[in-house]
Scaffold this active site. Structure first.
Site, PDB file in Angstrom:
ATOM      1  N   LYS A  37      47.889  40.773  38.579  1.00 37.22           N
ATOM      2  CA  LYS A  37      47.672  42.228  38.621  1.00 37.22           C
ATOM      3  C   LYS A  37      46.250  42.624  38.227  1.00 37.22           C
ATOM      4  O   LYS A  37      45.721  43.611  38.715  1.00 37.22           O
ATOM      5  CB  LYS A  37      48.597  42.902  37.607  1.00 37.22           C
ATOM      6  N   HIS A  41      37.152  25.427  28.676  1.00 40.88           N
ATOM      7  CA  HIS A  41      37.913  26.305  27.777  1.00 40.88           C
ATOM      8  C   HIS A  41      37.641  25.950  26.308  1.00 40.88           C
ATOM      9  O   HIS A  41      38.250  26.535  25.410  1.00 40.88           O
ATOM     10  CB  HIS A  41      39.411  26.181  28.052  1.00 40.88           C
ATOM     11  N   THR A 100      38.497  33.869  33.995  1.00 45.11           N
ATOM     12  CA  THR A 100      37.719  32.702  34.417  1.00 45.11           C
ATOM     13  C   THR A 100      37.527  32.679  35.932  1.00 45.11           C
ATOM     14  O   THR A 100      36.423  32.425  36.427  1.00 45.11           O
ATOM     15  CB  THR A 100      38.471  31.408  34.000  1.00 45.11           C
ATOM     16  N   ARG A 111      38.887  38.654  26.767  1.00 49.27           N
ATOM     17  CA  ARG A 111      39.734  39.739  27.231  1.00 49.27           C
ATOM     18  C   ARG A 111      40.617  40.197  26.078  1.00 49.27           C
ATOM     19  O   ARG A 111      40.892  39.401  25.161  1.00 49.27           O
ATOM     20  CB  ARG A 111      40.620  39.149  28.351  1.00 49.27           C
TER      21      ARG A 111
HETATM   22  P1  A3P Z   1      46.712  39.047  35.060  1.00 48.58           P
HETATM   23  O1  A3P Z   1      47.682  37.934  34.845  1.00 48.58           O
HETATM   24  O2  A3P Z   1      46.697  40.036  33.933  1.00 48.58           O
HETATM   25  O3  A3P Z   1      46.857  39.708  36.365  1.00 48.58           O
HETATM   26  P2  A3P Z   1      41.934  33.313  34.521  1.00 48.58           P
HETATM   27  O4  A3P Z   1      41.114  33.470  35.720  1.00 48.58           O
HETATM   28  O5  A3P Z   1      41.125  33.116  33.263  1.00 48.58           O
HETATM   29  O6  A3P Z   1      42.990  32.292  34.704  1.00 48.58           O
HETATM   30  O7  A3P Z   1      42.661  34.715  34.275  1.00 48.58           O
HETATM   31  C1  A3P Z   1      43.638  35.159  35.162  1.00 48.58           C
HETATM   32  C2  A3P Z   1      43.695  36.661  35.059  1.00 48.58           C
HETATM   33  O8  A3P Z   1      42.562  37.224  35.733  1.00 48.58           O
HETATM   34  C3  A3P Z   1      44.923  37.218  35.772  1.00 48.58           C
HETATM   35  O9  A3P Z   1      45.240  38.414  35.067  1.00 48.58           O
HETATM   36  C4  A3P Z   1      44.392  37.505  37.165  1.00 48.58           C
HETATM   37  O10 A3P Z   1      45.136  38.440  37.886  1.00 48.58           O
HETATM   38  C5  A3P Z   1      42.996  38.019  36.829  1.00 48.58           C
HETATM   39  N1  A3P Z   1      42.053  37.816  37.940  1.00 48.58           N
HETATM   40  C6  A3P Z   1      41.945  36.750  38.758  1.00 48.58           C
HETATM   41  N2  A3P Z   1      40.985  36.943  39.668  1.00 48.58           N
HETATM   42  C7  A3P Z   1      40.460  38.161  39.430  1.00 48.58           C
HETATM   43  C8  A3P Z   1      39.437  38.938  40.052  1.00 48.58           C
HETATM   44  N3  A3P Z   1      38.788  38.486  41.104  1.00 48.58           N
HETATM   45  N4  A3P Z   1      39.177  40.149  39.547  1.00 48.58           N
HETATM   46  C9  A3P Z   1      39.842  40.629  38.472  1.00 48.58           C
HETATM   47  N5  A3P Z   1      40.826  39.947  37.834  1.00 48.58           N
HETATM   48  C10 A3P Z   1      41.138  38.724  38.309  1.00 48.58           C
END
Ligand code: A3P
Length: 290
Positions: free
Chosen positions: A256, A96, A36, A118
């Site tokens: 990560k 969501h 997101t 994902r």
């Molecule tokens: P991980 O916990 O596997 O590292 P959301 O944004 O839906 O809350 O999802 C969070 C997940 O997206 C986390 O994964 C986070 O590290 C990853 N994420 C956040 N920003 C990102 C970006 N700019 N590019 C790629 N992944 C990203």
């Protein structure tokens, strides 16, 4: 017909009852921890690139969740009927909620929806880290991983089950390509540039050949990369305060971003079990995850 977290049950109902969509609105939809934050950063940058170039981007000083507000975790949590007229058009919001639970006005207008999903095992691990990172004294600790996995296999977690969530948007994207675009986090990781171009077209803000030549697309991809956003002061030390009881550390949104990180936490039999569940639930849909 989905698991709505208790702390956003009211705001979800307010959103469903009171939101009036406009044709120009853009809705970013996802189950939590599916990308997101990344999608918000990219969509915001695509739409606002003429107003502020990359060196002036608000993303440099603002958390993406403060630039694109979530309906049930922010706007309708703060007010039963927030004044959304003040937002400049096109308005971008996130949610969501699964497709079937969206307010009628989103479905009845021409507003566009971008859905990101994902690999559910990575999403599960990501959610787990997020909960642990944010479990302060007054917040519940995440259960042990075996217990959490058991619930996950039953679809019992925020906005789940994921198979219903993803299938709803998947079918909607097949039925109306003008309205819903369906993205996978893993595909974005492989080739963010072509996805940014595709999203810009979908949103009605295509890149000109000059912009492409001048590297604007690449700049946006770089600006919104995990490495870049993660190291910004606002995302390292900030706090997202959504209500007196819902607070998230900004850094917990940036971890990560690895595809297949579940392999570091779940064993093969867990993965096999989940694979069978997904085949059973999604087998006929044409939607599959690695
Ligand atoms: P991980 O916990 O596997 O590292 P959301 O944004 O839906 O809350 O999802 C969070 C997940 O997206 C986390 O994964 C986070 O590290 C990853 N994420 C956040 N920003 C990102 C970006 N700019 N590019 C790629 N992944 C990203």
């Amino acid at each position: 017909n989905f698991w709505c977290p208790g702390d956003v049950l009211k705001s979800t109902i307010f959103f469903q009852r009171n939101f009036k969509a406009k044709d120009s609105d853009i809705i970013l939809a996802s189950i939590p921890k599916s990308g997101t934050t990344w999608l918000k950063s990219l969509s915001f940058s695509i739409i606002n690139r003429k107003k502020c170039t990359t060196p002036e981007s608000p993303l440099l000083i603002t958390n993406p969740h403060d630039l694109v507000s979530c309906m049930e975790y922010d706007l309708f949590l703060k007010s039963e009927n927030p004044d959304l007229e003040a937002f400049s058009c096109p308005r971008i919001f996130s949610t969501h909620l699964p497709y079937h639970a969206l307010p009628q006005s989103i479905l009845n207008t021409k507003c566009r929806i971008i859905y990101i999903c994902r690999n559910p095992l990575d999403q599960f691990i990501s959610l787990r880290h997020f909960l642990l990172e944010n479990s302060g004294e007054d917040q519940q600790k995440a259960p042990p991983i075996d217990e959490a996995f058991e619930l996950f296999c039953k679809g019992l977690y925020p906005f789940g089950p994921v198979w219903d969530h993803a299938e709803g948007y998947w079918n909607a994207s097949l039925n109306d390509v003008q309205k819903v675009v369906f993205l996978k986090y893993e595909d974005l990781k492989i080739d963010a540039t072509s996805h940014v171009k595709m999203l810009a077209e979908f949103l009605g803000f295509p890149f000109s050949p000059e912009e492409d030549e001048n590297g604007v697309v690449k700049e946006i991809v770089k600006l919104c990369s995990l490495e870049n956003l993660k190291n910004m002061e606002v995302n390292k030390n900030g706090l997202l305060v959504l209500s007196p009881t819902i607070k998230f550390k900004a850094r917990s949104f940036f971890r990560k971003g690895e595809v297949g990180d579940w392999k570091n936490f779940l064993n093969n039999s867990m993965a096999e079990r989940y694979k069978k569940i997904m085949e059973e639930k999604l087998g006929k849909s044409g939607l599959a995850f690695e």
